[in-house]
Design a protein around this motif. Sequence first.
Motif, PDB file in Angstrom:
ATOM      1  N   ILE D  29       0.830  -1.202   0.000  1.00  0.00           N
ATOM      2  CA  ILE D  29       0.000   0.000   0.000  1.00  0.00           C
ATOM      3  C   ILE D  29       0.865   1.253   0.000  1.00  0.00           C
ATOM      4  O   ILE D  29       0.561   2.250  -0.659  1.00  0.00           O
ATOM      5  N   ALA D  73      -5.369   2.995  -9.318  1.00  0.00           N
ATOM      6  CA  ALA D  73      -5.573   2.779  -7.888  1.00  0.00           C
ATOM      7  C   ALA D  73      -6.654   1.733  -7.666  1.00  0.00           C
ATOM      8  O   ALA D  73      -6.483   0.817  -6.841  1.00  0.00           O
ATOM      9  N   ALA D  74      -7.737   1.834  -8.430  1.00  0.00           N
ATOM     10  CA  ALA D  74      -8.812   0.861  -8.243  1.00  0.00           C
ATOM     11  C   ALA D  74      -8.325  -0.539  -8.539  1.00  0.00           C
ATOM     12  O   ALA D  74      -8.511  -1.469  -7.740  1.00  0.00           O
ATOM     13  N   MET D  75      -7.637  -0.695  -9.680  1.00  0.00           N
ATOM     14  CA  MET D  75      -7.159  -2.024 -10.061  1.00  0.00           C
ATOM     15  C   MET D  75      -6.122  -2.522  -9.068  1.00  0.00           C
ATOM     16  O   MET D  75      -6.173  -3.655  -8.596  1.00  0.00           O
ATOM     17  N   LEU D  77      -5.474  -1.698  -5.992  1.00  0.00           N
ATOM     18  CA  LEU D  77      -5.951  -2.033  -4.660  1.00  0.00           C
ATOM     19  C   LEU D  77      -6.799  -3.298  -4.693  1.00  0.00           C
ATOM     20  O   LEU D  77      -6.762  -4.095  -3.743  1.00  0.00           O
ATOM     21  N   ALA D  78      -7.532  -3.503  -5.817  1.00  0.00           N
ATOM     22  CA  ALA D  78      -8.287  -4.752  -5.931  1.00  0.00           C
ATOM     23  C   ALA D  78      -7.339  -5.942  -5.951  1.00  0.00           C
ATOM     24  O   ALA D  78      -7.575  -6.963  -5.292  1.00  0.00           O
ATOM     25  N   ILE D  79      -6.233  -5.774  -6.694  1.00  0.00           N
ATOM     26  CA  ILE D  79      -5.235  -6.853  -6.716  1.00  0.00           C
ATOM     27  C   ILE D  79      -4.683  -7.075  -5.316  1.00  0.00           C
ATOM     28  O   ILE D  79      -4.555  -8.208  -4.841  1.00  0.00           O
ATOM     29  N   VAL D  81      -6.078  -6.496  -2.490  1.00  0.00           N
ATOM     30  CA  VAL D  81      -7.051  -7.171  -1.628  1.00  0.00           C
ATOM     31  C   VAL D  81      -7.035  -8.670  -1.876  1.00  0.00           C
ATOM     32  O   VAL D  81      -6.979  -9.477  -0.945  1.00  0.00           O
ATOM     33  N   SER D  82      -7.022  -9.060  -3.172  1.00  0.00           N
ATOM     34  CA  SER D  82      -7.064 -10.501  -3.416  1.00  0.00           C
ATOM     35  C   SER D  82      -5.743 -11.157  -3.038  1.00  0.00           C
ATOM     36  O   SER D  82      -5.721 -12.300  -2.572  1.00  0.00           O
ATOM     37  N   VAL D  84      -3.772 -10.231  -0.558  1.00  0.00           N
ATOM     38  CA  VAL D  84      -3.736 -10.369   0.896  1.00  0.00           C
ATOM     39  C   VAL D  84      -4.657 -11.494   1.349  1.00  0.00           C
ATOM     40  O   VAL D  84      -4.331 -12.264   2.252  1.00  0.00           O
ATOM     41  N   ARG D  85      -5.792 -11.608   0.680  1.00  0.00           N
ATOM     42  CA  ARG D  85      -6.707 -12.683   1.034  1.00  0.00           C
ATOM     43  C   ARG D  85      -6.066 -14.045   0.832  1.00  0.00           C
ATOM     44  O   ARG D  85      -6.248 -14.953   1.629  1.00  0.00           O
ATOM     45  N   ALA D  90       0.735  -8.373   3.198  1.00  0.00           N
ATOM     46  CA  ALA D  90       0.690  -7.166   2.383  1.00  0.00           C
ATOM     47  C   ALA D  90       2.100  -6.667   2.145  1.00  0.00           C
ATOM     48  O   ALA D  90       2.310  -5.498   1.845  1.00  0.00           O
ATOM     49  N   HIS D  91       3.081  -7.561   2.298  1.00  0.00           N
ATOM     50  CA  HIS D  91       4.475  -7.156   2.119  1.00  0.00           C
ATOM     51  C   HIS D  91       5.018  -7.695   0.822  1.00  0.00           C
ATOM     52  O   HIS D  91       4.883  -8.885   0.522  1.00  0.00           O
ATOM     53  N   VAL D  92       5.630  -6.810   0.079  1.00  0.00           N
ATOM     54  CA  VAL D  92       5.996  -7.181  -1.280  1.00  0.00           C
ATOM     55  C   VAL D  92       7.118  -8.216  -1.278  1.00  0.00           C
ATOM     56  O   VAL D  92       7.199  -9.035  -2.178  1.00  0.00           O
ATOM     57  N   ILE D  95       6.083 -11.935  -1.382  1.00  0.00           N
ATOM     58  CA  ILE D  95       5.375 -12.446  -2.559  1.00  0.00           C
ATOM     59  C   ILE D  95       6.414 -12.663  -3.633  1.00  0.00           C
ATOM     60  O   ILE D  95       6.914 -11.710  -4.226  1.00  0.00           O
TER      61      ILE D  95
END
Lengths: 649, 168, 350, 100
Positions: D29, D73-75, D77-79, D81-82, D84-85, D90-92, D95
Amino acid sequence: MDHLYLLIPALPLLGFIINITLGRGLIKDKAHLVAIPAVFLSWAAAMYTVAQVAGGTIVSRDFYTWIVSGGFSVSAGFLIDQLTAVMLVVVTTVSLLVHIYSTGYMRGDKGFYRFFAYLNLFTFSMLMLIMSNNFLQLYFGWEAVGLCSYFLIGFWYEKKSAADAGKKAFIVNRFGDFGFGLGVFMIFLTFGTLHYGPVFQSAPGVLAGKTVMLFGQSVPLATLISLLLFCGAVGKSAQLPLHVWLPDAMEGPTPVSALIHAATMVTAGVFMVARCNPIFSLSPLAMAVVGLTGAVTALFAATIALVQNDIKRIIAYSTISQLGYMFLACGVGAYGAGIFHLYTHAFFKALLFLGAGSVMHSMQGELDVQKMGGLKKYMPVTYWTFLAASLSISGIPGFAGFFSKDEILWKAYSAGGIGTLLWVLGTLAALLTAFYSFRLFFLAFHGKFRGGHELEHHLHESPKSMTMPLTILGMGAVAAGWVGLPPFIGNALGVSNTFGAFLAPVFGNITESAASGEIMITGISVAVALLGILIAAYMYVWKPGAATALKEKLPAVHKVLWNKYYVDELYNFIIVKPAFWTARNFIAGTSDGKVIEGVVNGVPRAIDSFGRKLRKLQTGMLQDYAAIMAFCIFAFIAAALVFWKTMGG
Amino acid sequence: MNPIVFGYLAAAILLLSLLAVTNKNPVHAILLVIVMFFHMAVMYIGLGAEFLAAVQVIVYAGAILVLFLFVVFVLNIREETGGERFSSVWPFGLSIATGLLLLAVILSGKVRLGAMGPYTPQVIAAETHTKILGRVLYTDYILPFEISSLILLVAVVGAITLAGREDR
Amino acid sequence: MNLFDLWMGTSQGIQGASGAAGAAGIALQLAIIIIKVAVIVGVLMVHVTWATYFERKTIGHMQVRLGPMRVGPHGFLQPIADFIKLFFKEDVIPASADKPVFFVAPVISIFATMSAVAVIPIFSGFEIADINIGLLYILAMSSLSAYGVIMAGWASNSKYSFLGGLRSSAQVISYEVAMGLSLVGVMMMAGSLNLTEIVKAQQKYPLGIFAIPQILGFFVFMVSAFAETNRTPFDLPEAESELVAGYFTEYSGMRFALFYVAEYIGMIGMSLVAITCFLGGWTGPFHIPYVPFAWLLIKLYLMIFLFYWVRATVPRYRYDQLMKLGWKFLIPLALFNIVLTGAVKLLVKA
Amino acid sequence: MVPVQWYVWLGLALFMVGVFGFLTRRSIIMMFLSIEIMLNAVNLLFVAFAHFLNDLRGHMMVIFIITVAAAEAAMGLAILVSVVRNRLSAHVDEIKQMKG
């Protein structure tokens, strides 16, 4: 209405697109409801256009610049003159009738939609071929009809023989097309354009006295171009020595044989020679080659047809023979007569094939004439139309074939010189033609049925959709020739040779005068035809044992003819076997196995090993990539700064 | 623009953004960036782009950063719990950024303005910035405008597909 | 010489305003603006104070009870008593709160709502700032007011507050779009974003208002305004029955009062925007002497009464219904309104 | 008056702050936030040049950049969210699937 002729090729193409895209899922066995209206409307447009041409309107224009590359420029365009008009009549009419016939013949086949799609595509390609106004578009149509022919010969591709026949047709045609392609190149090199108009107009001036050095010999340019173009015609029209594919092409569905391998595609060669008459006329040698090839082929194919038993193959050899006639006519400069024969031939030969198809339909797919006989009472319509076609092909006065064949023979005779030889060969072929045509006819329709009881039980006349085209073509086979009456009859009736006059603008004005010799020549050819029919009747109706007796008397001749002069075996020995040997022993092992595979495998192997080392860099971490990117930008800017002066900034 | 005002704005923008990118708490960082965006909007007004200033506030502060906050809330990232806030190779990143900055500053000395356009501040003021922007946007830039609408549509569809749950 | 231009240095006339005359001019303009701000804030605060009283009385009477009756005649001084109570109440801050955010949230809330009022023309020629992009400015400020709610919800570190904040952010983002789109029709008809121009443009229309030709836009705007100000039926972020007052559960004393005041200022602000954009602003059917803003006040009271009326009668929406209403009904309706307005405008022009 | 160079320097400095944040922060983020900062730096340069050149093209670019930024931003952040799920991180730097 000015551009109505655009619809002529466009509609079949549209039909093809609809059937090929929607056929499998949506249309299925309703494909003919798409294809037939398309061809019918195309036919109607063609008739309208022909009427326009008869009224003196010649269409010649470009629509779209297809290729531009330096000085090379080809456009897509149309030329609709009298020659094209004749071809339009032939192509659209036969195509329409074959389409209608096919709805009955192909009913229930699982490739129904595919069949109609290909037929439409073929019609489109053929129309593009005859309507083009330049050599490249002609070449496009030329190859496209070849492709469709390949599709349709191999239509039942599960059958090995059909698939092989398709390949054979394709490969044999390549030999001819190789020459044709070279011819087109030569034309472009010589004239700098591929348009008919400028090429034909300037041909006499440009080609006069020009020679090229070829293998140390000086060859007239006109002869070279003509012969190269003729190579293509030989392949496409199945002349010696490239005739071998046409008999095998009979593996395709019978309507295809009627449309493609009798009436239209195979005549493309004749059409092309006639179209290029301004070039051919400049070279006496090329003309002689054309005429001799035609005459020899006519006789050669006719002799083979004498002994064959497969009904479709007999007609196929007869087609080759008749095509020979057309080239014979072209060879003596009688292009009009050649096209006239093309035109009448389309009717009676398509009729013969469709009639054969009707017989096959009734005989559960049996092709052997020895197992037929006495079909007259079961299939009256087929019988009478077949009779009309046979009389027509034999050249009995009053039927279409008589007028055209007679005109060819008279033109050959009156040309003198080599023409006399051609006339002798042609007349001999006419005798054989009458004989084998009626041999087939008598064997199939007269006498007793020889196919066994169970098969006899199934015999029936074909459905309406098949007999209707037969009837129409039958009328054509009788009446189509009356548009080109020979002068000695025409003068008596007070009408001139309408057909010749119609085509005169294309082939130049050939003065027609009634000569006393013509009646003699006509008399000879009629007598010869009647003789052939009588011999056939004697051997197969009156004395059924005579044929077998003759066969036993001349076993060597029969064997040679039965095996078609061993041409296929010869090709097999000269071309196919060495090719396979080279492929197996040299190409597979050395060049393909070592050289090409070495390169093909070596490149990925090198990349692979390099990649193995390089992939250490790929950590999967987004920020590492970003950092590398940023670092490279840094490096680029730094380099730009350092070399700013040297770069002249 | 008045140099004193510019000085204040520039200092605030730089300071706020530096604080934001080094902040431990994402929510604080986002709030700092919002403040930074306000200063940016004032800067735009100073440059005669009042419409852009409004858009900056509405879109960036009003929508995009709310989205950020929303995601932070949904994922419930209170603080960066998993140890360090900077990655292990941060000196590398820092040196690249500094190096690039140095190069860029050197290069910026070579900035030369090109030909002048027709839209002087007087022209813009006479017709209002919004109107003149609208006219240019819907005439000369209609194609990019349509394309950007398509991009937004794709983003909407993509975001819903990506973040939407399977069960429904 | 505009003060703002001088300050920003955007005007070309900066060299012209020189010496003492310039300085005096600047001082004078500054003084005028400060006086204007003081007057408007004063009037606004008085209105807010008694708006709470007005609300309690209205709802009380609608629910067949009396409302506050003890302090002063008919409880008229109740707001003052409330204020004193809130002012002296102990200020409790949760131990695990995110303190800076916790402190700043109510300030942002009241600041954003109050700033929106700055560009509203009270009567001809009287407004704090007459700017070209007035309408956009209002949209910007109203979108900021969401931050107060979101931050309060986050900073309290309590699950009720948190849920309230989350709901609020989603709600505000959704209804922001509908509100912006509903105002586009007004912009198209007026041809300007300047609020004074918009008021003037309305004079050509029946009754001097846009609400009749822009009835769709007005409807969408009013529904969105209820959602933006978190009023019933869209008061989910503070739903006392399920979220225990939502995002300001943890606030008390003066900070609570700030949120409370902010809500009322927001309500008044939205009413003023509706009046300016749809109901003809300060103009009316005939001129009322001596009180130049009489019409504005009358309209404002009617609008506020509308807010109370709705609160007293309409039940609260469920959260998914709220989202559905916004995205599937209001936004398409507003878009349709834009198309309709454009089409009519083109037809009339032709 | 402020010369154009000052704006260029400010824009560059802001951009580098964004680059720094993008290259060093572990939180996805925060990386997105850094991208927004970089975009703003570019916007500032566009507006400044547009102002000094009396041209509206810079303003157009800013409008489109803001549009794209919103979409991004929309795309993104959607990525997020998925991601993190699925990965609960949420740490790069946790991944690492993006490699061969």
